[in-house]
Motif scaffolding. Structure first.
Motif, mmCIF file in Angstrom:
data_model
loop_
_atom_site.group_PDB
_atom_site.id
_atom_site.type_symbol
_atom_site.label_atom_id
_atom_site.label_comp_id
_atom_site.label_asym_id
_atom_site.label_seq_id
_atom_site.Cartn_x
_atom_site.Cartn_y
_atom_site.Cartn_z
ATOM 1 N N ALA A 52 0.822 -1.201 0.000
ATOM 2 C CA ALA A 52 0.000 0.000 0.000
ATOM 3 C C ALA A 52 0.861 1.259 0.000
ATOM 4 O O ALA A 52 0.451 2.314 -0.478
ATOM 5 C CB ALA A 52 -0.923 0.006 1.216
ATOM 6 N N GLU A 136 -6.200 -4.913 5.183
ATOM 7 C CA GLU A 136 -6.213 -5.199 3.748
ATOM 8 C C GLU A 136 -7.521 -5.872 3.356
ATOM 9 O O GLU A 136 -8.112 -5.541 2.316
ATOM 10 C CB GLU A 136 -5.034 -6.086 3.358
ATOM 11 C CG GLU A 136 -4.995 -6.390 1.871
ATOM 12 C CD GLU A 136 -3.814 -7.246 1.437
ATOM 13 O OE1 GLU A 136 -3.688 -7.498 0.220
ATOM 14 O OE2 GLU A 136 -3.029 -7.675 2.308
ATOM 15 N N THR A 147 -5.928 -0.186 -3.031
ATOM 16 C CA THR A 147 -5.325 -1.373 -2.431
ATOM 17 C C THR A 147 -4.875 -2.352 -3.516
ATOM 18 O O THR A 147 -5.697 -2.781 -4.328
ATOM 19 C CB THR A 147 -6.330 -2.090 -1.505
ATOM 20 O OG1 THR A 147 -6.727 -1.202 -0.466
ATOM 21 C CG2 THR A 147 -5.710 -3.342 -0.891
#
Length: 224
Positions: A52, A136, A147
């Motif tokens: 990320a 996540e 993402t």
């Protein structure tokens, strides 16, 4: 391939992530031990582990110290690993639609009738050598386009839930959508009826329309 969002880790940064994981395993450490020794927060560490955002130079220095090595060794191992996308393939797809499908997967009973459980998924992925944290997972469910969507995570979700990977990897496959979502309806109706969950494994090549008809019958019986 889609453009990376601002701040997202690039290929070299992902090579560094893979090198850190390789050296961590060689040192016999867990991610939590590495987090503690490097004095990073878990959310910061895992966010960078999944790409990320990249680890910065100070992070690499702290991680090297925690691993008992030199930052140059992390770079050397990273350089030996090649293209990060061959190691951790990233899928360029419709994040919102994928989020809808992952939500459907997470709400349906698994193939054995048990409930989908994020802790169980994380544990099973870890056995495959794939790290996944709750942040996540929440981003994937929300369809957050920033993402990175990792192929190995989706493959692991499919295996854990008993869902054909085409449902998650090929969003253009209309037949896979129809078959999977009819199967979800069948599993939910089967569980609600109290029938043996093994029956979910025995549907074979029954068409989606037939599965939905059976699910409707099961729901009708359960309502009485």
């Amino acid at each position: 391939m889609g453009r990376r969002s601002q701040g997202e880790a690039g290929a070299w940064s992902m090579d560094l992530v893979r090198a850190i994981s390789t050296l961590r395993d060689a040192a016999g450490m867990t991610n939590q031990e590495l987090i503690d020794r490097s004095e990073m927060s878990a959310s910061y560490f895992y966010g960078r582990l999944r790409g990320a955002a990249p680890f910065d130079a100070n992070d690499i220095e702290k991680l090297a110290q925690a691993l008992g090595t030199h930052p140059h060794e992390i770079s050397r191992v990273a350089a030996s690993l090649g293209d990060a996308r061959e190691i951790e393939p990233i899928l360029d797809t419709d994040a919102r639609e994928l989020g809808r499908r992952l939500t459907a997967v997470s709400r349906a009973p698994r193939l054995d009738g048990s409930a989908f459980d994020i802790d169980g998924l994380v544990s099973e992925l870890a056995e495959r050598g794939v790290a996944l944290d709750r942040d996540e997972w929440a981003s994937l469910l929300a369809g957050d386009a920033s993402t990175p969507i990792r192929v190995r995570v989706l493959e692991g979700v499919g295996a854990y839930a008993g869902v054909p990977t085409a449902y998650l990897l090929d969003l253009a496959d209309a037949a896979a959508v129809e078959a999977a979502e009819a199967n979800f309806e069948f599993r939910e109706a089967l569980k609600a009826s109290g029938a043996d969950s093994v029956s979910a494994r025995a549907v074979g090549e029954i068409s989606p329309a037939a599965l939905r008809a059976i699910a409707q019958t099961l729901r009708s019986i359960s309502a009485h």
